[in-house]
Write a protein that holds these residues in place. Sequence first.
Motif, PDB file in Angstrom:
ATOM      1  N   THR A  29      45.432 -14.532   9.804  1.00  0.00           N
ATOM      2  CA  THR A  29      46.068 -13.541  10.667  1.00  0.00           C
ATOM      3  C   THR A  29      46.370 -12.278   9.842  1.00  0.00           C
ATOM      4  N   GLY A  56      41.725  -5.253  -4.161  1.00  0.00           N
ATOM      5  CA  GLY A  56      42.430  -4.972  -2.913  1.00  0.00           C
ATOM      6  C   GLY A  56      43.685  -5.821  -2.750  1.00  0.00           C
ATOM      7  N   LEU A  74      44.536  -8.465  -0.813  1.00  0.00           N
ATOM      8  CA  LEU A  74      44.353  -9.911  -0.909  1.00  0.00           C
ATOM      9  C   LEU A  74      43.716 -10.300  -2.240  1.00  0.00           C
ATOM     10  N   GLY A  75      42.636  -9.582  -2.571  1.00  0.00           N
ATOM     11  CA  GLY A  75      41.836  -9.956  -3.725  1.00  0.00           C
ATOM     12  C   GLY A  75      42.611  -9.945  -5.032  1.00  0.00           C
ATOM     13  N   ALA A  95      35.813 -10.777  -0.511  1.00  0.00           N
ATOM     14  CA  ALA A  95      36.961 -10.181   0.187  1.00  0.00           C
ATOM     15  C   ALA A  95      36.827  -8.676   0.294  1.00  0.00           C
ATOM     16  N   ALA A  96      35.704  -8.122  -0.164  1.00  0.00           N
ATOM     17  CA  ALA A  96      35.509  -6.671  -0.029  1.00  0.00           C
ATOM     18  C   ALA A  96      35.216  -6.348   1.423  1.00  0.00           C
ATOM     19  N   SER A  97      35.781  -5.274   1.878  1.00  0.00           N
ATOM     20  CA  SER A  97      35.525  -4.822   3.244  1.00  0.00           C
ATOM     21  C   SER A  97      35.786  -3.328   3.305  1.00  0.00           C
ATOM     22  N   VAL A 118      36.188 -14.094   3.611  1.00  0.00           N
ATOM     23  CA  VAL A 118      37.512 -13.929   4.214  1.00  0.00           C
ATOM     24  C   VAL A 118      37.370 -13.199   5.541  1.00  0.00           C
TER      25      VAL A 118
HETATM   26  N1  LIG Z   1      44.624  -6.818   5.859  1.00  0.00           N
HETATM   27  C1  LIG Z   1      44.774  -7.810   6.732  1.00  0.00           C
HETATM   28  O1  LIG Z   1      45.767  -7.884   7.474  1.00  0.00           O
HETATM   29  C2  LIG Z   1      43.712  -8.885   6.823  1.00  0.00           C
HETATM   30  C3  LIG Z   1      43.939 -10.023   7.607  1.00  0.00           C
HETATM   31  C4  LIG Z   1      42.974 -11.019   7.665  1.00  0.00           C
HETATM   32  C5  LIG Z   1      41.798 -10.884   6.941  1.00  0.00           C
HETATM   33  N2  LIG Z   1      41.595  -9.749   6.211  1.00  0.00           N
HETATM   34  C6  LIG Z   1      40.332  -9.617   5.459  1.00  0.00           C
HETATM   35  O2  LIG Z   1      40.648  -9.827   4.091  1.00  0.00           O
HETATM   36  C7  LIG Z   1      39.746  -9.065   3.280  1.00  0.00           C
HETATM   37  C8  LIG Z   1      40.572  -8.232   2.308  1.00  0.00           C
HETATM   38  O3  LIG Z   1      41.396  -7.357   3.054  1.00  0.00           O
HETATM   39  P1  LIG Z   1      42.434  -6.398   2.284  1.00  0.00           P
HETATM   40  O4  LIG Z   1      43.384  -5.904   3.319  1.00  0.00           O
HETATM   41  O5  LIG Z   1      42.930  -7.077   1.054  1.00  0.00           O
HETATM   42  O6  LIG Z   1      41.452  -5.204   1.868  1.00  0.00           O
HETATM   43  P2  LIG Z   1      41.802  -3.853   1.080  1.00  0.00           P
HETATM   44  O7  LIG Z   1      43.143  -3.922   0.428  1.00  0.00           O
HETATM   45  O8  LIG Z   1      41.502  -2.717   2.014  1.00  0.00           O
HETATM   46  O9  LIG Z   1      40.722  -3.854  -0.071  1.00  0.00           O
HETATM   47  C9  LIG Z   1      39.367  -3.660   0.209  1.00  0.00           C
HETATM   48  C10 LIG Z   1      38.603  -4.052  -1.028  1.00  0.00           C
HETATM   49  O10 LIG Z   1      37.202  -3.931  -0.744  1.00  0.00           O
HETATM   50  C11 LIG Z   1      36.598  -3.302  -1.837  1.00  0.00           C
HETATM   51  N3  LIG Z   1      35.415  -2.576  -1.367  1.00  0.00           N
HETATM   52  C12 LIG Z   1      35.302  -1.846  -0.246  1.00  0.00           C
HETATM   53  N4  LIG Z   1      34.088  -1.294  -0.159  1.00  0.00           N
HETATM   54  C13 LIG Z   1      33.414  -1.697  -1.271  1.00  0.00           C
HETATM   55  C14 LIG Z   1      32.102  -1.432  -1.782  1.00  0.00           C
HETATM   56  N5  LIG Z   1      31.240  -0.636  -1.129  1.00  0.00           N
HETATM   57  N6  LIG Z   1      31.733  -2.018  -2.939  1.00  0.00           N
HETATM   58  C15 LIG Z   1      32.605  -2.802  -3.614  1.00  0.00           C
HETATM   59  N7  LIG Z   1      33.869  -3.078  -3.198  1.00  0.00           N
HETATM   60  C16 LIG Z   1      34.256  -2.517  -2.042  1.00  0.00           C
HETATM   61  C17 LIG Z   1      37.651  -2.369  -2.413  1.00  0.00           C
HETATM   62  O11 LIG Z   1      37.384  -2.162  -3.780  1.00  0.00           O
HETATM   63  P3  LIG Z   1      37.451  -0.708  -4.510  1.00  0.00           P
HETATM   64  O12 LIG Z   1      38.116   0.262  -3.578  1.00  0.00           O
HETATM   65  O13 LIG Z   1      38.249  -0.969  -5.762  1.00  0.00           O
HETATM   66  O14 LIG Z   1      36.017  -0.394  -4.784  1.00  0.00           O
HETATM   67  C18 LIG Z   1      38.919  -3.195  -2.232  1.00  0.00           C
HETATM   68  O15 LIG Z   1      39.117  -4.056  -3.327  1.00  0.00           O
HETATM   69  C19 LIG Z   1      38.897  -8.241   4.255  1.00  0.00           C
HETATM   70  O16 LIG Z   1      37.672  -8.896   4.462  1.00  0.00           O
HETATM   71  C20 LIG Z   1      39.711  -8.245   5.540  1.00  0.00           C
HETATM   72  O17 LIG Z   1      38.907  -8.125   6.702  1.00  0.00           O
HETATM   73  C21 LIG Z   1      42.527  -8.762   6.116  1.00  0.00           C
END
Ligand SMILES: NC(=O)c1ccc[n+]([C@@H]2O[C@H](COP(=O)([O-])OP(=O)(O)OC[C@H]3O[C@@H](n4cnc5c(N)ncnc54)[C@H](OP(=O)(O)O)[C@@H]3O)[C@@H](O)[C@H]2O)c1
Length: 263
Positions: free
Chosen positions: A140, A20, A22-23, A72-74, A104
């Motif tokens: 944030t 994802g 962040l990851g 960091a999966a969500s 995270v």
């Molecule tokens: N985005 C923001 O502004 C923000 C701010 C603060 C904190 N956060 C937190 O940071 C973390 C990462 O956020 P992001 O925005 O980088 O997320 P993202 O780009 O939406 O990526 C989500 C990740 O979760 C994985 N995932 C989802 N469901 C899964 C499952 N059932 N099994 C395995 N992997 C799964 C996806 O992997 P695949 O699709 O490859 O399976 C993907 O790598 C989250 O916890 C989020 O709450 C985000």
Amino acid sequence: MATVGQAVGVATVLVTGGSGTLGAHVTGILRGRGHEVRVLSRRPGAGTHQGDLATGDGVRAAADGAELVVHAASDTRRMGRKDLAQTRTLLDALSPATAHLLYVSIVGIDRIPYAYYRRKLACEALVGASAVPSTILRATQFHELIALVLSTVERWPLAPLPAGFRFQTIAAAEVAARVAALVEGPPVGRADDVGGPEVLDVSAMVRRWRAVRGRPRRTLPVPVPGRVGAAFRAGHHTCPDHAEGSQTWAAFVDALGVGAPGA
Ligand SMILES: NC(=O)c1ccc[n+]([C@@H]2O[C@H](COP(=O)([O-])OP(=O)(O)OC[C@H]3O[C@@H](n4cnc5c(N)ncnc54)[C@H](OP(=O)(O)O)[C@@H]3O)[C@@H](O)[C@H]2O)c1
């Protein structure tokens, strides 16, 4: 083998969500430091280990022997509907080798009654109560998230904006650097929050976006009703005391140019 709490040698690290926004940065940083990094992804070839936290398939194999874990999966697309169950699945799959798990999270989730945030809060509680030594880092909103939203609405005749909202966005890469440093160190429970360098009104963010991309041509401020809207307008999702990111929104948008966020 890693020695958590002292200087960390090369460790086996599992990064859920490593494919994802962040990851991917976390994975790159940890690999650059010499760690053996495993990435769990549902998509074939997107990670080192294919698996699904929703079903449990492949999770134990990915977790087996991992000394450090970044969770960091969500289920971000469905507002974390399955996040609690998925976090439990991960915790249950960890082997005794795991010395530190970092979860995270998001700034202000205990003060904003938004469904996704309530689910994140439940995950924090589960992680904190588990036997696995842990750290919770709240960040944030990422620049990349706002960019994704704006790139979606920029061609609409009228782009709706949440009236009165301010954001303290931060580059995902900078959050990733904090994640990597923390997970290499001792588990600290709740770490200090991390936020971007400035708190900006959403209309100012859009002005910068438009200056670079020419769109959206027109915007419509939309009042967000209820307690959720009030909590965001009150800025509970910001942490001005931890304005530690260095890349500003303007610098991020300038660097993005007319490209697609994440491209
Ligand atoms: N985005 C923001 O502004 C923000 C701010 C603060 C904190 N956060 C937190 O940071 C973390 C990462 O956020 P992001 O925005 O980088 O997320 P993202 O780009 O939406 O990526 C989500 C990740 O979760 C994985 N995932 C989802 N469901 C899964 C499952 N059932 N099994 C395995 N992997 C799964 C996806 O992997 P695949 O699709 O490859 O399976 C993907 O790598 C989250 O916890 C989020 O709450 C985000």
